[in-house]
Design an enzyme around this catalytic site. Sequence first.
Site, PDB file in Angstrom:
ATOM      1  N   LYS A 295     -46.294 -25.362  14.303  1.00  0.00           N
ATOM      2  CA  LYS A 295     -45.480 -26.308  15.092  1.00  0.00           C
ATOM      3  C   LYS A 295     -46.428 -27.243  15.824  1.00  0.00           C
ATOM      4  O   LYS A 295     -47.554 -26.861  16.128  1.00  0.00           O
ATOM      5  CB  LYS A 295     -44.628 -25.535  16.113  1.00  0.00           C
ATOM      6  CG  LYS A 295     -43.425 -26.285  16.621  1.00  0.00           C
ATOM      7  CD  LYS A 295     -42.223 -26.176  15.710  1.00  0.00           C
ATOM      8  CE  LYS A 295     -41.094 -27.066  16.167  1.00  0.00           C
ATOM      9  NZ  LYS A 295     -39.861 -26.830  15.394  1.00  0.00           N
TER      10      LYS A 295
ATOM     11  N   GLY B 211     -39.924 -33.065  11.190  1.00  0.00           N
ATOM     12  CA  GLY B 211     -39.394 -33.567  12.464  1.00  0.00           C
ATOM     13  C   GLY B 211     -38.896 -32.433  13.355  1.00  0.00           C
ATOM     14  O   GLY B 211     -38.820 -31.284  12.946  1.00  0.00           O
ATOM     15  N   ASP B 212     -38.575 -32.771  14.572  1.00  0.00           N
ATOM     16  CA  ASP B 212     -37.944 -31.848  15.532  1.00  0.00           C
ATOM     17  C   ASP B 212     -37.404 -32.748  16.644  1.00  0.00           C
ATOM     18  O   ASP B 212     -37.176 -33.950  16.406  1.00  0.00           O
ATOM     19  CB  ASP B 212     -38.974 -30.829  16.045  1.00  0.00           C
ATOM     20  CG  ASP B 212     -38.337 -29.678  16.843  1.00  0.00           C
ATOM     21  OD1 ASP B 212     -37.647 -28.849  16.237  1.00  0.00           O
ATOM     22  OD2 ASP B 212     -38.503 -29.633  18.085  1.00  0.00           O
TER      23      ASP B 212
ATOM     24  N   THR C 197     -30.072 -28.528   8.668  1.00  0.00           N
ATOM     25  CA  THR C 197     -30.104 -27.557   9.775  1.00  0.00           C
ATOM     26  C   THR C 197     -28.703 -27.340  10.342  1.00  0.00           C
ATOM     27  O   THR C 197     -28.264 -26.191  10.517  1.00  0.00           O
ATOM     28  CB  THR C 197     -31.067 -28.037  10.885  1.00  0.00           C
ATOM     29  OG1 THR C 197     -32.313 -28.359  10.283  1.00  0.00           O
ATOM     30  CG2 THR C 197     -31.261 -26.976  11.938  1.00  0.00           C
TER      31      THR C 197
HETATM   32  P1  NDP Z   1     -32.862 -34.368  18.421  1.00  0.00           P
HETATM   33  O1  NDP Z   1     -33.995 -35.007  19.137  1.00  0.00           O
HETATM   34  O2  NDP Z   1     -32.228 -35.058  17.282  1.00  0.00           O
HETATM   35  O3  NDP Z   1     -31.713 -33.994  19.477  1.00  0.00           O
HETATM   36  C1  NDP Z   1     -31.963 -33.182  20.567  1.00  0.00           C
HETATM   37  C2  NDP Z   1     -30.732 -33.132  21.444  1.00  0.00           C
HETATM   38  O4  NDP Z   1     -30.931 -32.151  22.458  1.00  0.00           O
HETATM   39  C3  NDP Z   1     -30.458 -34.442  22.166  1.00  0.00           C
HETATM   40  O5  NDP Z   1     -29.079 -34.568  22.364  1.00  0.00           O
HETATM   41  C4  NDP Z   1     -31.195 -34.239  23.496  1.00  0.00           C
HETATM   42  O6  NDP Z   1     -30.690 -35.008  24.547  1.00  0.00           O
HETATM   43  C5  NDP Z   1     -30.915 -32.772  23.743  1.00  0.00           C
HETATM   44  N1  NDP Z   1     -31.988 -32.208  24.593  1.00  0.00           N
HETATM   45  C6  NDP Z   1     -33.323 -32.224  24.335  1.00  0.00           C
HETATM   46  N2  NDP Z   1     -33.989 -31.638  25.335  1.00  0.00           N
HETATM   47  C7  NDP Z   1     -33.053 -31.245  26.231  1.00  0.00           C
HETATM   48  C8  NDP Z   1     -33.116 -30.581  27.469  1.00  0.00           C
HETATM   49  N3  NDP Z   1     -34.285 -30.195  28.000  1.00  0.00           N
HETATM   50  N4  NDP Z   1     -31.934 -30.316  28.098  1.00  0.00           N
HETATM   51  C9  NDP Z   1     -30.745 -30.692  27.563  1.00  0.00           C
HETATM   52  N5  NDP Z   1     -30.638 -31.328  26.389  1.00  0.00           N
HETATM   53  C10 NDP Z   1     -31.769 -31.602  25.732  1.00  0.00           C
HETATM   54  O7  NDP Z   1     -33.407 -32.909  17.986  1.00  0.00           O
HETATM   55  P2  NDP Z   1     -32.833 -31.941  16.870  1.00  0.00           P
HETATM   56  O8  NDP Z   1     -31.361 -32.052  16.791  1.00  0.00           O
HETATM   57  O9  NDP Z   1     -33.647 -32.116  15.655  1.00  0.00           O
HETATM   58  O10 NDP Z   1     -33.246 -30.513  17.465  1.00  0.00           O
HETATM   59  C11 NDP Z   1     -32.383 -29.766  18.330  1.00  0.00           C
HETATM   60  C12 NDP Z   1     -32.811 -28.303  18.332  1.00  0.00           C
HETATM   61  O11 NDP Z   1     -32.748 -27.784  16.996  1.00  0.00           O
HETATM   62  C13 NDP Z   1     -34.248 -28.022  18.810  1.00  0.00           C
HETATM   63  O12 NDP Z   1     -34.275 -26.768  19.455  1.00  0.00           O
HETATM   64  C14 NDP Z   1     -35.022 -27.935  17.507  1.00  0.00           C
HETATM   65  O13 NDP Z   1     -36.220 -27.182  17.644  1.00  0.00           O
HETATM   66  C15 NDP Z   1     -34.001 -27.199  16.650  1.00  0.00           C
HETATM   67  N6  NDP Z   1     -34.215 -27.319  15.210  1.00  0.00           N
HETATM   68  C16 NDP Z   1     -34.229 -28.560  14.598  1.00  0.00           C
HETATM   69  C17 NDP Z   1     -34.408 -28.646  13.244  1.00  0.00           C
HETATM   70  C18 NDP Z   1     -34.287 -29.943  12.521  1.00  0.00           C
HETATM   71  O14 NDP Z   1     -34.229 -29.914  11.284  1.00  0.00           O
HETATM   72  N7  NDP Z   1     -34.209 -31.080  13.199  1.00  0.00           N
HETATM   73  C19 NDP Z   1     -34.690 -27.443  12.430  1.00  0.00           C
HETATM   74  C20 NDP Z   1     -34.540 -26.191  13.141  1.00  0.00           C
HETATM   75  C21 NDP Z   1     -34.348 -26.171  14.488  1.00  0.00           C
HETATM   76  P3  NDP Z   1     -31.518 -36.289  25.087  1.00  0.00           P
HETATM   77  O15 NDP Z   1     -31.283 -37.343  24.055  1.00  0.00           O
HETATM   78  O16 NDP Z   1     -30.922 -36.571  26.406  1.00  0.00           O
HETATM   79  O17 NDP Z   1     -32.967 -35.861  25.173  1.00  0.00           O
END
Ligand code: NDP
Length: 451
Positions: free
Chosen positions: A130, A169-170, A213
Amino acid sequence: MAVSDHVDLSTFMEGVKKRNPGQTEFIQAVQEVAQDVYDFISDKEEYHTAQILRRIAEPDRVVSFRVCWEDDNHNIRVQRGWRVQNNNAIGPYKGGIRFHPSVTESVLKFLAFEQTFKNSLTGLPMGGGKGGSNFNPRGKSDSEVMRFCQSFMTELYRHIGPNTDVPAGDIGVGAREIGYMFGQYKRITGRWEGVLTGKALEFGGSQMRPEATGYGAVYFLRNMLQHQDQDIEGKTAVISGAGNVATHAAEKITELGGKVLTMSDSGGFIHDPDGIDQEKIDWIKKLKNERRGRISEYADEFSGASYHEDERPWNVECDLAMPCATQNELNEDEAKALVKNGVQAVSEGANMPTTLEGVHVFQEAQIMYGPGKAANAGGVAVSGLEMSQNAERISWNQERLGDMLTDLMEGIHEKCVEHGKDGEGNVNYVKGANIAGFKKVADAMLAFGVV
Ligand code: NDP
């Protein structure tokens, strides 16, 4: 004669805490895995003697570097970047890159550790890694994001490669950022190769990767429900987040006949009792990916919806819950509120979104609870398929990849049931995922001897 490492669990955890001072997220992730693995290896001397768990809980390496870039006002900005390469016993390191101000070495070590078990569970040959930076893309212009991504890759490129380490990405790293980083890697090395996944379709990306995901987490939810002769149709769902994972989870729940009531971002959550249907989901995708706005704007756009600033959605009554934003976003009290309101199943789209205490609440209440390392593995699984397509210089169609994703999630669910069911037919999915994920990596490490 080797000395057996037969320390008990609490002594093992004391050692982890001592070696990783202040790294609370990493310690939490190790603790969660260690308790199940300890049970599993209690009568398996070879794992103790080879100190397998201790070795998996010590990253192969942590690379930390300076990322210097210039903002639009010609100010020089300095950020920190990292790549944590946790374990490559079963394949090249694989795991996303996160850009968010909350990123620390502890957060990335926890994510790389979890990724090792998740990637193992998929059945594909991928190790765990990561990376990321404390850079905050919010409010930055496209040019600023481009300059940052190029500077980040100028250092990262020497540590990665299609057979070494393949990032994706993440949080904060979507198609735009992957494009900038891939372009810079290609420019520096002069090679077009599958060094990143999550690429756009025009330059080697895979169909289904953006959806994988979120869709996968819903398939896992459906698998858990079907195991208890239930289904998603007609059920209400509460979802957190409004990013890649959350919007695709909402899309699949809706398609399968469920009703999504909430979505959120770091500012608060919106509650729409009429349901967030496909048209509204498309509006949220545009809001987040193009206009880069806040979820609060949803309540101005759709009548009947309300916005709750600085709050999380877990007090809203629902049948299903899907935390899809970030780590530790669902605590013990919120887990209790969900249980009190009758939640039947929880499937984690995010990584470690539920605190350890919250997990215990779900387990004691015998709620179907799918931990992130199993439920959200669909994303990395399709990333693995993107690597295969790049290596073969071909691309598979949406239908084929959709079927493969469904099968992969079913396979992960089966492994969890195999290792997690008790005598009464209840399934502890955390235990099942931890043991199945551990066993494959551990057996590969045993085969290599002491390395
Ligand atoms: P994005 O950046 O697309 O979206 C993240 C979302 O979570 C946004 O709505 C963001 O809000 C919110 N967020 C981020 N940090 C916080 C926080 N500290 N408190 C509250 N809300 C928060 O990311 P993803 O959708 O890709 O990822 C979301 C989760 O899924 C993560 O835990 C990631 O590790 C996990 N994941 C993702 C994968 C993928 O393929 N993308 C694969 C497996 C797991 P704001 O815009 O306000 O920051």
